[in-house]
Structure formats: C-alpha cells, structure tokens
Design an enzyme around this catalytic site. Structure first.
Site, mmCIF file in Angstrom:
data_model
loop_
_atom_site.group_PDB
_atom_site.id
_atom_site.type_symbol
_atom_site.label_atom_id
_atom_site.label_comp_id
_atom_site.label_asym_id
_atom_site.label_seq_id
_atom_site.Cartn_x
_atom_site.Cartn_y
_atom_site.Cartn_z
ATOM 1 N N HIS A 103 -9.748 -4.978 11.540
ATOM 2 C CA HIS A 103 -10.494 -4.912 10.276
ATOM 3 C C HIS A 103 -11.819 -4.174 10.418
ATOM 4 O O HIS A 103 -12.736 -4.388 9.623
ATOM 5 C CB HIS A 103 -10.769 -6.324 9.743
ATOM 6 C CG HIS A 103 -9.604 -6.962 9.052
ATOM 7 N ND1 HIS A 103 -8.504 -7.413 9.723
ATOM 8 C CD2 HIS A 103 -9.367 -7.218 7.745
ATOM 9 C CE1 HIS A 103 -7.636 -7.933 8.865
ATOM 10 N NE2 HIS A 103 -8.134 -7.821 7.655
ATOM 11 N N GLU B 67 0.809 -1.226 0.000
ATOM 12 C CA GLU B 67 0.000 0.000 0.000
ATOM 13 C C GLU B 67 0.836 1.267 0.000
ATOM 14 O O GLU B 67 0.514 2.232 -0.705
ATOM 15 C CB GLU B 67 -0.948 0.012 1.202
ATOM 16 C CG GLU B 67 -2.136 -0.936 1.095
ATOM 17 C CD GLU B 67 -1.820 -2.366 1.513
ATOM 18 O OE1 GLU B 67 -0.660 -2.633 1.905
ATOM 19 O OE2 GLU B 67 -2.719 -3.215 1.447
HETATM 20 C C1 TPP Z 1 -1.860 -4.380 4.619
HETATM 21 C C2 TPP Z 1 -2.934 -5.283 4.160
HETATM 22 N N1 TPP Z 1 -3.355 -5.203 2.871
HETATM 23 C C3 TPP Z 1 -4.323 -6.018 2.425
HETATM 24 C C4 TPP Z 1 -4.900 -6.943 3.248
HETATM 25 C C5 TPP Z 1 -5.989 -7.864 2.733
HETATM 26 N N2 TPP Z 1 -5.450 -9.221 2.616
HETATM 27 C C6 TPP Z 1 -5.657 -10.106 3.594
HETATM 28 S S1 TPP Z 1 -4.885 -11.534 3.295
HETATM 29 C C7 TPP Z 1 -4.273 -11.006 1.833
HETATM 30 C C8 TPP Z 1 -3.427 -11.926 1.022
HETATM 31 C C9 TPP Z 1 -2.185 -12.335 1.733
HETATM 32 O O1 TPP Z 1 -1.571 -13.424 1.108
HETATM 33 P P1 TPP Z 1 -0.291 -14.144 1.671
HETATM 34 O O2 TPP Z 1 0.602 -13.174 2.352
HETATM 35 O O3 TPP Z 1 0.291 -14.939 0.574
HETATM 36 O O4 TPP Z 1 -0.842 -15.123 2.814
HETATM 37 P P2 TPP Z 1 -1.810 -16.372 2.674
HETATM 38 O O5 TPP Z 1 -3.201 -15.836 2.798
HETATM 39 O O6 TPP Z 1 -1.561 -17.029 1.381
HETATM 40 O O7 TPP Z 1 -1.503 -17.232 3.847
HETATM 41 C C10 TPP Z 1 -4.695 -9.698 1.588
HETATM 42 C C11 TPP Z 1 -4.391 -8.947 0.380
HETATM 43 C C12 TPP Z 1 -4.472 -6.975 4.595
HETATM 44 N N3 TPP Z 1 -5.023 -7.818 5.489
HETATM 45 N N4 TPP Z 1 -3.491 -6.158 5.009
#
Ligand code: TPP
Ligand code: MG
Lengths: 331, 325
Positions: free
Chosen positions: B129, B60
């Site tokens: 959240h 972000e």
């Molecule tokens: C700073 C931030 N941006 C966006 C999100 C929304 N979000 C939650 S999980 C996620 C994907 C994360 O993927 P990854 O790090 O690969 O972890 P996984 O879910 O695969 O375990 C996103 C974009 C968030 N929680 N925090």
C-alpha cells in the site's frame, strides 16, 4: 435444547478460542486509538465462528491464506497471539519481524501463507499453494479466505476455473459480512448468493450460517474431506457480519444500528456460552476461569509487544532478496 | 485569497468540468454513496446523480477497461483508483488499451480520459500500500502523467487533464488531501507539461514533484538559515517533462539535487540527471545528486519507514555535499 453431536471439550475449545479472538481484537482496537498500532487495522469482531469452526476440522499440515483482515487466522494454525500482537506493534518479535504489519501476518512453520493487501490477490495464490500439495502428492488441504468484495475481482474467475480444471485441493471460503467497505453485496452484482459463483465452473458449493460455529464446522468438515479425497476444490459462503467499521477509520454510516444489533443478537460466542451453561458442560465458575485465562493471554501479548524492540535500521536491506549479497542501489 | 483543502480543490475541478461537459463522469470504488474513500467526491452524487457519479465493485481491470471503451465511444471518463497500488490490477487496460489506442488505430480513436487517485506512501501501510509508480506510467508513450503538489496546481491541472484529449494519469496523495492552500474563486486552467519554480534561489537547484515537495520546502527553510538559497523546481508533470525549466535553473545555480519518493532504478531522477548532464554539463560545479527512497519494499515498522523515506534531513545533507560545505 436440541441434541448436539459435539463434545463438551469441543464447545469449551470453541468458547475459549472465539473469546480470545474477540478480546484480542478489542484490545487491538484500543491500541490503535492509542497509536501503538498504526496504518490500517481491520478487526474480525463478529466473524469469529468462521475461524473457530475451521480449527476443529483441519490438521497441522493444512495451509491457510487470507486477505488483510488477518489477525486471528494465524490462531487457527496455532500461532501464539503475542507474536501477532507484536506484529501489530511493528516489533521485531512479530510473526513477520515487524515488516508486515496488520495486513501481512505470515508464519511459515504454521503454514500460514499470509495476509494480503490487494483485494482478491490471495485467491490465485491459494490455488497455487494447493497446486503444490497436489504436485507433491500430499493430501494436505488449503483454506483460502476472501471477503464478499473480493469475489468481484477477475482473479477469482481465472483461479476458480483452473482450480476445477486441475482438481486442486483448496477450500475457497468467502467471509460474507455483507459489506466491502461501504458497499453492500447487493450494490455490487445481480448475483448476491455468492456460493452460486462456483456454478459456472461446476465447483461444489454451499452457503453457511457463520454466526453458528456448529454450522461452520459441519460445512468445513464436508469441504475439507472433499478436498482431501482428491475431488477438487470446494466453495463455502460464510454468512457473517463485522460489528465494527471496515477499518479503524470507518464510521460505518452506511448501515443502521438496528442491522448491527440484529446480528449482535445472534453473537456466535454468546450462543456457545448459552450451550455450555444449558447443557451444564461448564459452571459459571469454570467460565470465569476461561475468561480470566483469555484476558491474561491478551495482557501478556501486550506486555510482550511493549517490551520487544523495533527492527533495527540495519534490517532495511534484509529479506528483500533470497540472495544475501544482492547489490542494492545505495547512495 | 481564500484557502481550501487539496481534496476540495480536486472536487471543484471535477464538479466544474462535469457542469461544463455532460460527457464527463466519475467512476470508481466508494466514490458515490460513501462520498469517496478520501472524501474527494463528497457531495458529488447529490449534485450529479448516479448516472454520472458511479460506484463500482472492486473490479479495477473491468472498470478501467469500461472507461477506455467509453472514451473510445465519445465520453470523457474520470476513473478513480482508491490508490494507485490497486491500479496494478488494471494496468493492462491503461498501458495496452488507453495508451496505445490512438496510435494503433492510426489516429482514429482518441482516449480523452483521466485515471486518478493517491500515489506513494502514507505512513505505516506496509509494502503493498505504499508504492509510487509515477515513473512506470511516465515510461509509456501515449500517456501524460501529472503529479501536483498543492491545491492550486491540483485544481488547474485536473481541469486541464479532463479537457485533454489524451489519457492522463493524475496522481495525488493521502498525505496531501488535508493540506490547505490558496485557490482563487474563478475558473482557471494550468498547462500540462510546464514546471513551476516554487522557490527562488541561487546556490543549488532542487527538482522534485508531488507530496515529497513538502520535505524540499522544509529543507530549503533550514538551509536558508545557514545562508544556502535553494531554488525549488516543481515538475508538476512527469510526462512530458519540462526539461527547459530545469536546465535554465541549473545554468544559474550550477548544482542540482533531485528528490523523488520512488525506487532509484530507472526513476524520474535518473531521467532528469541524464538530460541535465547532456545539456548543461559545462555549467555543473558538482555531480548531480538525488534522494530517492531506499531500493526495497516499504516495511511496516516505524524504524524502517524512517530509513526508507526521503526527508528534510537527508536533503540538507546532500545539498551541503554538492555545495562542498
Ligand atoms: C485491488 C484492491 N482494490 C481496492 C482495495 C481497497 N480495499 C481494501 S479492503 C476493501 C473492501 C474489501 O471488502 P471485502 O472483500 O468484503 O472484505 P472485508 O473487508 O469485508 O473483510 C477495499 C475496496 C484493495 N485493497 N485492493
Ligand atoms: Mg466484506
């Protein structure tokens, strides 16, 4: 079948623990559909070897911190599943008194420093927990988990740099399941071998086949020993896969059935089961006994959660400040 | 008139503006191939291609700053935050760059861009959240802050925001995207900074904005059954605030209740209360009251969510108190 250096007991422990994680998460998924569990709910199904392979390498005083896909990490440190299930239910008996929910599993007595909801937020925290251990002169190690998506956060780079500069005893563990929600690793960067992210900071690092609990164990053993010896941080990229969608509300249309099947064919639990049977470490009957035991633990976690109360409304103003008589604005 | 969903109204606004001006583009997490985390940008990658509907890594701070830089150099970015909780990772670029640029460059660099996404709580999502930062952004000179409450307003205001030459924070809600409302076929714009009287009444003024307006309408329906006619003023924009419309309403009803899904200290309700007491003191027949969330992080358990949130029952109770009923 190749010789193995791991004992029968280790294999039996891995099998039981991974099966427990799997069954627990499958039940959590069902309970989400039944609306017993609310909010976001991210399951660990497929990734179990990462947690189980850590269990056989760390000690009770070591620390763990992770993101929001956090239901099974507390098990690594010996938290009983029923307290995690109760948290998923939002019950007062849950690990975080029902105040955290699916994404925020904490257990201070077990040195579980939480599930964190802001992607990447836990990375500097993990370094900070390790900083405190070094400051206090212990040789405790901190395991700091993150997803493949999280490595694109700026926080990672600042934390990696300082962790190396100050030789903090933290193992950074990337759970690379190849997707951050619907975005594959290749779509987020030119650098897709995530363990190489340590290179700019001279951080030792290695990729790991995390569908193999043996491989996870071996890599963790090296990384943890490195930290414990005061040599500073270590980065491991666990190559894994999540069988389910990102969360319960993700239909996962961004990947093919074949891709999912390919990973399921390397299922870490199945692999350990095969080893157990082929090496005659366990009979079918003994496996049945373990399966029954696991099912019972999961059933009991549900009963415990069902029977537990929600936090009382009077809890609203508790646990916000350490100061007990903090003067909230109350109208 | 046709009715469409809130998310469709936003999509129409974005698409119309992108057709109109090739310098407008949409950037954020999962906006393109996934068709939007909440399906606001559904189909837009197909229409506009990946030059203009751009998926980002979870970074972000980086992409917010890239948006500001692009705006300094002549483009009109729309930056989507998956939710405004994650805008905190980017807030340095929003406050220190976007909001300051015109001023510190002595008027040379305009920042014609929009930061948009859902704000506030959406059920049992836990403490990280569920946050509402409308007042945080509204506190910052250089920004404009829009928080629409229905599809019609959302479309007209988002179009205005994209055409505006200043940086605009545009805040939606996961719990509104599926809401349906009347939206005319043709193009229209709504002015930024103008409140809307959403319901006429004579006994009490209720001022609110965004998703929590739904609780105000529910309360007003109940109150009407008991003969209390509430006038509901939807601020629609919380920077600048249309004080005049609020004050005019209060001069008529002589009573004011402000409803806001946010923590109480230094909130929008605090601001409204100050301005009304200053400008309409002699018209007030009761102290101004407000309903905010509880002064705590939002916990996960349903019992605590219930206690935390403003709702119709709480609004009704306070309205009756200012009516001395
Ligand atoms: C700073 C931030 N941006 C966006 C999100 C929304 N979000 C939650 S999980 C996620 C994907 C994360 O993927 P990854 O790090 O690969 O972890 P996984 O879910 O695969 O375990 C996103 C974009 C968030 N929680 N925090
Ligand atoms: Mg991932």
């Amino acid at each position: 079948m190749a010789k193995t250096k791991f004992s029968k007991e280790t294999y039996l422990m891995w099998y039981e623990q991974m099966l427990l994680m799997r069954k627990f998460e499958e039940r959590a998924g069902q309970l989400y559909i039944q609306q017993k569990i609310r909010g976001f709910c991210h399951l660990y199904i497929g990734q179990e070897a990462i947690a189980a392979g850590a269990m056989s390498t760390i000690k009770a005083d070591d620390n763990i911190i992770t993101a929001y896909r956090d239901h099974v990490h507390p098990f690594i440190k010996g938290v009983e599943p029923k307290y995690v299930m109760a948290e998923l239910y939002g019950k007062f008996t849950g690990v975080s008194k029902g105040k955290g929910g699916s994404m925020h599993m904490f257990s201070q007595p077990h040195r579980v420093f939480g599930g964190h909801g802001i992607v990447g937020g836990q990375i500097p925290l993990g370094a900070g927990i390790a900083f405190a251990e070094k400051y206090k002169g212990t040789n405790n190690v901190t395991l700091c988990y993150m997803g493949d998506g999280a490595v694109r956060q700026g926080a990672l780079h600042e934390a990696f740099n300082m962790a190396m500069l100050w030789k903090l005893p933290v193992v950074f563990i990337i759970e690379n399941n190849n997707y951050a929600m619907g975005t594959s690793v290749e779509r987020t960067s030119n650098v897709v071998e995530l363990y190489t992210l340590g290179e700019s900071y001279d951080m030792p690092a290695a990729p790991v086949d995390a569908m193999s609990v043996e491989a996870v164990h071996d890599a963790m053993e090296i990384a943890v020993a490195h930290c414990r010896d005061g040599k500073g941080p270590y980065l491991l990229e666990m190559k894994t896969y999540r069988y389910r969608g990102h969360s319960m509300s993700d239909p996962a249309k961004y990947r093919t059935k074949e891709e999912v099947e390919e990973y399921k064919s390397q299922d870490p639990i199945q692999r350990v089961l095969t080893t157990l049977l082929e090496k005659k470490y366990a009979t079918e009957a003994q496996i049945e006994t373990i399966n029954d035991k696991v099912n019972l633990i999961v059933d009991e976690s549900v009963t415990f959660s069902e029977e537990s109360p929600f936090p009382d409304a009077s809890e609203l103003y508790k646990d916000v400040y350490a100061q007990e008589d903090y003067p909230f604005i109350r109208e | 008139m046709r009715t469409i969903q809130f998310r469709e109204a936003l999509r129409e606004a974005l698409s119309e503006e992108m057709r109109r001006d090739p310098n407008v583009f949409l950037m954020g997490e999962e906006v393109a191939e996934y068709n939007g985390a909440y399906k606001v940008s559904h189909g837009m990658l197909d229409e506009f291609g990946d030059k203009r509907v751009i998926d980002t890594p979870i970074a972000e701070l980086g992409f917010a700053g890239i948006g500001v830089g692009a705006a300094m150099n002549g483009l009109r970015p729309v930056i989507e935050f998956m939710t405004f909780n994650f805008s905190l990772v980017a807030i340095d670029q929003v406050i220190n760059s976007a909001a300051k640029m015109l001023s510190m460059s002595g008027g040379q660099y305009k920042i014609p861009m929009v930061f948009r996404g859902p704000t506030a709580s959406a059920g049992q999502l836990g403490a990280q959240h569920s946050q509402a930062f409308e007042n945080w952004y509204a506190n910052t000179p250089g920004l404009k802050v829009i928080v629409p409450s229905n599809p019609y307003d959302a479309k007209g205001l988002l179009k205005a925001a994209i055409r505006d030459d200043d940086p605009v924070i545009f805040m939606e809600s996961e719990q509104m995207y599926g809401d349906k409302g009347e939206v005319p076929d043709g193009e229209y714009l709504l002015p930024i900074g103008v409140a809307d009287v959403k319901r006429k009444g004579t006994h009490v003024t209720i001022v609110s904005f965004g998703k929590i307006m739904k609780a105000c309408f529910a309360a007003a329906d109940e109150l009407a059954k008991e003969g209390i006619e509430a006038e509901i003023v939807d601020l629609r924009t919380v920077r600048p605030i249309d004080y005049a419309t609020v004050i005019e309403s209060v001069k008529k009803t002589n009573r004011l209740v402000v409803v806001e899904e946010a923590w109480p200290l230094a909130s929008i309700s605090t601001e409204i209360t100050y301005m009304v007491q200053k400008n309409a003191f002699d018209y007030l027949d009761a102290p101004i009251r407000r309903i905010t969330t509880a002064d705590v992080p939002l916990a996960y358990a349903p019992t605590l969510v219930e206690e935390f949130m403003p709702n119709a029952a709480k609004i009704i109770k306070v309205v009756k108190e200012v009516m001395y009923k």
